[in-house]
Design an enzyme around this catalytic site. Structure first.
Site, mmCIF file in Angstrom:
data_model
loop_
_atom_site.group_PDB
_atom_site.id
_atom_site.type_symbol
_atom_site.label_atom_id
_atom_site.label_comp_id
_atom_site.label_asym_id
_atom_site.label_seq_id
_atom_site.Cartn_x
_atom_site.Cartn_y
_atom_site.Cartn_z
ATOM 1 N N LEU A 41 0.833 -1.206 0.000
ATOM 2 C CA LEU A 41 0.000 0.000 0.000
ATOM 3 C C LEU A 41 0.869 1.257 0.000
ATOM 4 C CD1 LEU A 41 -2.922 1.162 0.346
ATOM 5 C CD2 LEU A 41 -2.483 1.116 2.817
ATOM 6 N N SER A 107 3.569 -6.666 2.296
ATOM 7 C CA SER A 107 2.351 -6.043 2.790
ATOM 8 C C SER A 107 1.172 -6.381 1.876
ATOM 9 C CB SER A 107 2.574 -4.532 2.918
ATOM 10 O OG SER A 107 1.520 -3.917 3.611
ATOM 11 N N HIS A 108 0.535 -5.381 1.257
ATOM 12 C CA HIS A 108 -0.561 -5.655 0.330
ATOM 13 C C HIS A 108 -0.058 -6.381 -0.918
ATOM 14 C CE1 HIS A 108 -4.568 -3.938 -1.503
ATOM 15 N NE2 HIS A 108 -4.568 -5.249 -1.379
ATOM 16 N N ASP A 229 15.397 6.143 12.924
ATOM 17 C CA ASP A 229 14.386 5.966 11.879
ATOM 18 C C ASP A 229 13.145 6.771 12.240
ATOM 19 O OD1 ASP A 229 12.494 5.095 10.032
ATOM 20 O OD2 ASP A 229 13.269 3.052 10.009
ATOM 21 N N ASP A 248 4.246 -6.212 13.578
ATOM 22 C CA ASP A 248 5.350 -5.410 13.044
ATOM 23 C C ASP A 248 5.007 -3.924 12.967
ATOM 24 O OD1 ASP A 248 3.630 -5.167 10.896
ATOM 25 O OD2 ASP A 248 4.893 -6.249 9.462
ATOM 26 N N HIS A 270 7.450 -3.093 9.996
ATOM 27 C CA HIS A 270 6.849 -3.255 8.676
ATOM 28 C C HIS A 270 7.691 -2.616 7.568
ATOM 29 C CE1 HIS A 270 3.373 -4.585 6.396
ATOM 30 N NE2 HIS A 270 3.351 -3.426 5.754
ATOM 31 N N ASP A 272 11.050 -1.909 7.937
ATOM 32 C CA ASP A 272 12.339 -2.611 7.930
ATOM 33 C C ASP A 272 12.303 -3.801 6.974
ATOM 34 O OD1 ASP A 272 13.344 -0.932 9.908
ATOM 35 O OD2 ASP A 272 12.832 -2.307 11.542
ATOM 36 N N ILE A 280 17.826 2.008 7.121
ATOM 37 C CA ILE A 280 17.925 2.097 8.584
ATOM 38 C C ILE A 280 17.010 1.043 9.202
ATOM 39 C CG2 ILE A 280 17.626 3.551 10.619
ATOM 40 C CD1 ILE A 280 17.933 5.986 8.810
#
Length: 304
Positions: A41, A107-108, A229, A248, A270, A272, A280
């Protein structure tokens, strides 16, 4: 004494030869089929000098892999994104002469890849879901109930800008459809139509292979990983939606499961998982780039 020295040297050399090839060895990531990376996403292939899969494609190529980075709608339903991905997979196969691809979705991008494997399993050798929203996200559930319509309009504008900057200005954007697809109810409906690799238990593994397609997954479970980060505080906040369940920052560990679960507890969040922001991540965990290289080598070992 001299004979003992040579015996020890011979033994050491034998042990070194028997050790597994290190991740930097030539050909370590050289898979039979092309590796196709699929963003999540609000994602993109690249915007200027910044790749969504930061430093990952080049690292895989350095070990011999043939890698393609796709670009689908930054925000839209899983089915719409899946059809866009399917078209690009066909183009990649036509350009390379390969018969299949190895899909790696973040992810998506996980369910997006699963859609292609479900409707055209003959074109897919494997699906690797990275922090994939395979059983919904509590964050999406919360947003659907709390976000006003104007926010979706803003999200559509942002998604359109991302696609424009990444060189795909004509891709349709629909943030509401994306949120619905990523919700618990939305993924439940999607899984009823495309169940391949999805665990039938709450937090178990799914089928390792369905219709000739191998399924894998891995994810992080530490929302805050590096004080340098800027995205980590945001993910620490969204992590509160999971009420203490391992996550995450955007996806629970159990929801990320698909097929063979490599690990669901890397000390990564998520972003990372795709080596963001700009490399980072947690200094005390396996580098995300290394995890991708290891997966490519795993696919190589299976003849994929």
């Amino acid at each position: 004494m001299k004979q003992r020295f040579w015996n020890c040297l011979t033994l050491c050399l034998t042990l070194l030869i028997a050790l597994p090839a290190p991740s930097w060895a030539a050909g370590y990531t050289q898979t039979k089929y092309p590796i196709v990376l699929v963003h999540g996403l609000f994602g993109f292939d690249s915007v200027g000098p910044v790749d969504y899969f930061y430093g990952i494609a080049s690292a895989l190529r350095s070990g011999g892999a043939n890698v393609y980075v796709t670009s689908v709608s930054a925000a839209n339903s899983t089915e719409v994104r899946g059809e866009q991905l399917l078209l690009q997979v066909k183009q990649i196969l036509a350009a390379t002469g390969a018969s299949k691809v190895n899909l790696v979705g973040h992810s998506h991008g996980g369910p997006t890849s699963r859609y292609v494997a479900s409707v055209r399993p003959d074109l897919v050798a494997s699906v690797t879901s990275v922090g994939g929203v395979n059983k919904g996200s509590r964050v999406a559930d919360v947003l659907i109930g709390a976000v006003p319509d104007v926010t979706y309009n803003v999200a559509n504008a942002v998604s359109g800008l991302i696609s424009f900057l990444s060189g795909s200005p004509t891709l349709p954007q629909n943030a509401r459809a994306a949120a619905t697809s990523l919700s618990t109810a939305g993924t439940l409906a999607f899984n009823s139509r495309h169940p391949q690799g999805v665990p039938t238990s709450a937090c178990g593994e799914g089928d390792y292979q369905v219709n000739g397609v191998y399924y894998f997954s891995w994810s992080g479970a530490q929302p805050y990983t590096n004080v340098l980060d800027a995205s980590d505080p945001v993910l620490a906040l969204t992590a509160l939606a999971f009420n203490g369940a391992k996550n995450d920052g955007l996806v629970s560990s159990c929801s990320s499961h698909l097929g063979r679960v490599i690990r669901d507890d890397y000390a990564l969040n998520h972003l990372d998982e795709v080596n963001q922001l700009i490399g980072i991540s947690n200094l005390f965990e396996t580098n995300p780039v290394t995890i991708y290289r290891q997966q490519a080598n795993r696919l190589q070992g299976l003849g994929l």
